[in-house]
Design a protein around this motif. Structure first.
Motif, PDB file in Angstrom:
ATOM      1  N   MET A   1      23.526  30.834  52.629  1.00  0.00           N
ATOM      2  CA  MET A   1      22.679  29.672  52.767  1.00  0.00           C
ATOM      3  C   MET A   1      23.439  28.579  53.489  1.00  0.00           C
ATOM      4  SD  MET A   1      19.742  29.908  51.322  1.00  0.00           S
ATOM      5  CE  MET A   1      18.820  30.417  49.954  1.00  0.00           C
ATOM      6  N   TYR A   2      23.853  28.921  54.715  1.00  0.00           N
ATOM      7  CA  TYR A   2      24.559  27.885  55.414  1.00  0.00           C
ATOM      8  C   TYR A   2      24.419  28.079  56.893  1.00  0.00           C
ATOM      9  CZ  TYR A   2      29.543  28.589  56.798  1.00  0.00           C
ATOM     10  OH  TYR A   2      30.721  28.780  57.401  1.00  0.00           O
ATOM     11  N   CYS A   3      24.499  26.990  57.614  1.00  0.00           N
ATOM     12  CA  CYS A   3      24.044  26.977  59.003  1.00  0.00           C
ATOM     13  C   CYS A   3      25.126  26.654  60.018  1.00  0.00           C
ATOM     14  CB  CYS A   3      22.937  25.946  59.160  1.00  0.00           C
ATOM     15  SG  CYS A   3      21.647  26.015  57.944  1.00  0.00           S
ATOM     16  N   ARG A   4      26.400  26.619  59.617  1.00  0.00           N
ATOM     17  CA  ARG A   4      27.441  26.205  60.551  1.00  0.00           C
ATOM     18  C   ARG A   4      27.444  27.102  61.779  1.00  0.00           C
ATOM     19  NH1 ARG A   4      33.601  26.296  58.904  1.00  0.00           N
ATOM     20  NH2 ARG A   4      33.328  28.444  59.498  1.00  0.00           N
ATOM     21  N   SER A   5      27.506  26.500  62.925  1.00  0.00           N
ATOM     22  CA  SER A   5      27.541  27.172  64.223  1.00  0.00           C
ATOM     23  C   SER A   5      26.237  27.890  64.580  1.00  0.00           C
ATOM     24  CB  SER A   5      28.700  28.162  64.306  1.00  0.00           C
ATOM     25  OG  SER A   5      29.918  27.486  64.147  1.00  0.00           O
ATOM     26  N   ALA A   6      25.184  27.677  63.822  1.00  0.00           N
ATOM     27  CA  ALA A   6      23.900  28.294  64.166  1.00  0.00           C
ATOM     28  C   ALA A   6      23.328  27.595  65.396  1.00  0.00           C
ATOM     29  CB  ALA A   6      22.929  28.182  63.000  1.00  0.00           C
ATOM     30  N   SER A   7      22.746  28.365  66.276  1.00  0.00           N
ATOM     31  CA  SER A   7      22.085  27.798  67.450  1.00  0.00           C
ATOM     32  C   SER A   7      20.631  27.488  67.156  1.00  0.00           C
ATOM     33  CB  SER A   7      22.167  28.763  68.630  1.00  0.00           C
ATOM     34  OG  SER A   7      23.509  28.955  69.001  1.00  0.00           O
TER      35      SER A   7
ATOM     36  N   LEU B   1       5.615  24.454  51.446  1.00  0.00           N
ATOM     37  CA  LEU B   1       6.099  23.498  52.445  1.00  0.00           C
ATOM     38  C   LEU B   1       6.912  22.394  51.770  1.00  0.00           C
ATOM     39  CD1 LEU B   1       5.940  22.788  55.517  1.00  0.00           C
ATOM     40  CD2 LEU B   1       4.116  21.217  54.889  1.00  0.00           C
ATOM     41  N   MET B   2       6.442  21.915  50.625  1.00  0.00           N
ATOM     42  CA  MET B   2       7.167  20.864  49.910  1.00  0.00           C
ATOM     43  C   MET B   2       8.513  21.379  49.406  1.00  0.00           C
ATOM     44  SD  MET B   2       4.128  18.759  47.945  1.00  0.00           S
ATOM     45  CE  MET B   2       3.602  20.120  46.944  1.00  0.00           C
ATOM     46  N   GLU B   3       8.540  22.604  48.906  1.00  0.00           N
ATOM     47  CA  GLU B   3       9.792  23.179  48.425  1.00  0.00           C
ATOM     48  C   GLU B   3      10.758  23.447  49.569  1.00  0.00           C
ATOM     49  OE1 GLU B   3       9.028  26.562  45.936  1.00  0.00           O
ATOM     50  OE2 GLU B   3       8.004  25.339  44.430  1.00  0.00           O
ATOM     51  N   LEU B   4      10.223  23.788  50.718  1.00  0.00           N
ATOM     52  CA  LEU B   4      11.062  23.998  51.893  1.00  0.00           C
ATOM     53  C   LEU B   4      11.845  22.722  52.199  1.00  0.00           C
ATOM     54  CD1 LEU B   4      11.667  26.016  54.238  1.00  0.00           C
ATOM     55  CD2 LEU B   4       9.869  24.872  55.493  1.00  0.00           C
ATOM     56  N   GLU B   5      11.158  21.611  52.157  1.00  0.00           N
ATOM     57  CA  GLU B   5      11.819  20.334  52.414  1.00  0.00           C
ATOM     58  C   GLU B   5      12.794  19.993  51.290  1.00  0.00           C
ATOM     59  OE1 GLU B   5      10.732  15.761  53.676  1.00  0.00           O
ATOM     60  OE2 GLU B   5       9.125  17.068  52.988  1.00  0.00           O
ATOM     61  N   ASP B   6      12.373  20.143  50.048  1.00  0.00           N
ATOM     62  CA  ASP B   6      13.218  19.777  48.905  1.00  0.00           C
ATOM     63  C   ASP B   6      14.477  20.636  48.798  1.00  0.00           C
ATOM     64  OD1 ASP B   6      11.376  17.848  48.204  1.00  0.00           O
ATOM     65  OD2 ASP B   6      10.429  19.061  46.638  1.00  0.00           O
ATOM     66  N   ARG B   7      14.324  21.927  48.983  1.00  0.00           N
ATOM     67  CA  ARG B   7      15.439  22.846  48.735  1.00  0.00           C
ATOM     68  C   ARG B   7      16.363  23.046  49.922  1.00  0.00           C
ATOM     69  NH1 ARG B   7      12.896  27.802  45.242  1.00  0.00           N
ATOM     70  NH2 ARG B   7      12.140  26.540  43.521  1.00  0.00           N
ATOM     71  N   PHE B   8      15.829  23.021  51.118  1.00  0.00           N
ATOM     72  CA  PHE B   8      16.623  23.463  52.250  1.00  0.00           C
ATOM     73  C   PHE B   8      16.994  22.382  53.251  1.00  0.00           C
ATOM     74  CE2 PHE B   8      14.286  27.213  50.765  1.00  0.00           C
ATOM     75  CZ  PHE B   8      15.373  27.972  50.373  1.00  0.00           C
ATOM     76  N   LEU B   9      16.451  21.200  53.110  1.00  0.00           N
ATOM     77  CA  LEU B   9      16.772  20.140  54.056  1.00  0.00           C
ATOM     78  C   LEU B   9      18.262  19.820  54.026  1.00  0.00           C
ATOM     79  CD1 LEU B   9      15.494  18.316  56.155  1.00  0.00           C
ATOM     80  CD2 LEU B   9      15.140  16.624  54.393  1.00  0.00           C
ATOM     81  N   GLY B  10      18.848  19.769  52.855  1.00  0.00           N
ATOM     82  CA  GLY B  10      20.274  19.490  52.733  1.00  0.00           C
ATOM     83  C   GLY B  10      21.158  20.540  53.379  1.00  0.00           C
ATOM     84  N   LEU B  11      20.681  21.772  53.424  1.00  0.00           N
ATOM     85  CA  LEU B  11      21.463  22.838  54.050  1.00  0.00           C
ATOM     86  C   LEU B  11      21.627  22.630  55.550  1.00  0.00           C
ATOM     87  CD1 LEU B  11      20.044  25.981  52.256  1.00  0.00           C
ATOM     88  CD2 LEU B  11      22.247  24.896  51.898  1.00  0.00           C
ATOM     89  N   THR B  12      20.740  21.864  56.135  1.00  0.00           N
ATOM     90  CA  THR B  12      20.819  21.636  57.579  1.00  0.00           C
ATOM     91  C   THR B  12      21.978  20.715  57.946  1.00  0.00           C
ATOM     92  OG1 THR B  12      19.305  19.749  57.552  1.00  0.00           O
ATOM     93  CG2 THR B  12      18.326  21.942  57.797  1.00  0.00           C
ATOM     94  N   ASP B  13      22.633  20.117  56.945  1.00  0.00           N
ATOM     95  CA  ASP B  13      23.778  19.240  57.218  1.00  0.00           C
ATOM     96  C   ASP B  13      24.905  19.972  57.930  1.00  0.00           C
ATOM     97  OD1 ASP B  13      22.503  17.116  56.013  1.00  0.00           O
ATOM     98  OD2 ASP B  13      23.545  17.340  54.100  1.00  0.00           O
ATOM     99  N   THR B  14      25.048  21.260  57.664  1.00  0.00           N
ATOM    100  CA  THR B  14      26.146  22.015  58.266  1.00  0.00           C
ATOM    101  C   THR B  14      25.813  22.526  59.673  1.00  0.00           C
ATOM    102  OG1 THR B  14      25.397  24.067  57.223  1.00  0.00           O
ATOM    103  CG2 THR B  14      27.026  22.745  56.022  1.00  0.00           C
ATOM    104  N   ALA B  15      24.593  22.337  60.121  1.00  0.00           N
ATOM    105  CA  ALA B  15      24.199  22.801  61.453  1.00  0.00           C
ATOM    106  C   ALA B  15      24.786  21.886  62.516  1.00  0.00           C
ATOM    107  CB  ALA B  15      22.682  22.832  61.574  1.00  0.00           C
ATOM    108  N   SER B  16      25.033  22.439  63.686  1.00  0.00           N
ATOM    109  CA  SER B  16      25.553  21.633  64.790  1.00  0.00           C
ATOM    110  C   SER B  16      24.486  20.647  65.265  1.00  0.00           C
ATOM    111  CB  SER B  16      26.014  22.529  65.938  1.00  0.00           C
ATOM    112  OG  SER B  16      24.921  23.264  66.439  1.00  0.00           O
TER     113      SER B  16
END
Length: 161
Positions: free
Chosen positions: A1-7, A21-36
């Motif tokens: 569950m992590y996005c580092r170096s993902a294009s 849709l609401m759970e998508l925002e609640d649960r996974f928005l924070g995971l996007t912090d590791t994306a470039s």
């Protein structure tokens, strides 16, 4: 569950379930912090084949629908809801909308069961990612560590042992 170096990151929800849709925002928005910073985001509403908005081949020309597909569900997530979430993701990531792909081009509706729009989704994302990869390659090597290369000098023993 992590996005580092993902294009690219593809976030998927169920068009028949607003809670997804609401759970998508609640649960996974924070995971996007590791994306470039230049990572592409796509929002995908799946199971469009279960809704009234979808006309499968054979059902529109008067044939009886296949058993089990007679009762269609009401679509709970509209495309405008997905576009609003995409804009919130860009705001959360502090990405100026002028530097990101347009929200309406990054929100898709698909059916994994029938394959509806799946090719279009991946072709669209692929066509946006390729220039980013080419640009990264032109800018030089990335910041990854190659474990097979040993750049450490051998330490010499000192002292009594």
């Amino acid at each position: 569950m992590y996005c580092r170096s993902a294009s690219a990151i593809i976030l998927t929800y169920d068009v028949c379930n607003i809670q997804s849709l609401m759970e998508l925002e609640d649960r996974f928005l924070g995971l996007t912090d590791t994306a470039s910073d230049d990572c592409i985001f796509a929002l995908v509403g799946n199971k469009i084949d279960l809704t009234d908005d979808y006309e499968a081949d054979g059902e529109s020309d008067g044939e009886k629908p296949r058993r089990g597909s007679a009762s269609k569900l009401r679509k709970q997530v509209q495309n405008e809801d997905a576009i609003a979430l995409y804009k919130r993701i860009m705001k959360y990531r502090m990405v100026d909308e002028t530097h990101a792909p347009a929200a309406d081009k990054m929100c898709f509706e698909t059916s994994a069961k029938t394959g509806y729009n799946v090719d279009f989704l991946f072709e669209s994302v692929f066509n946006m990612v390729i220039p980013l990869i080419v640009k990264k390659k032109a800018n030089g090597p990335d910041d990854t560590v190659i474990l097979a290369q040993n750049h450490h000098e051998k330490k010499t023993k000192s002292g009594c042992c």
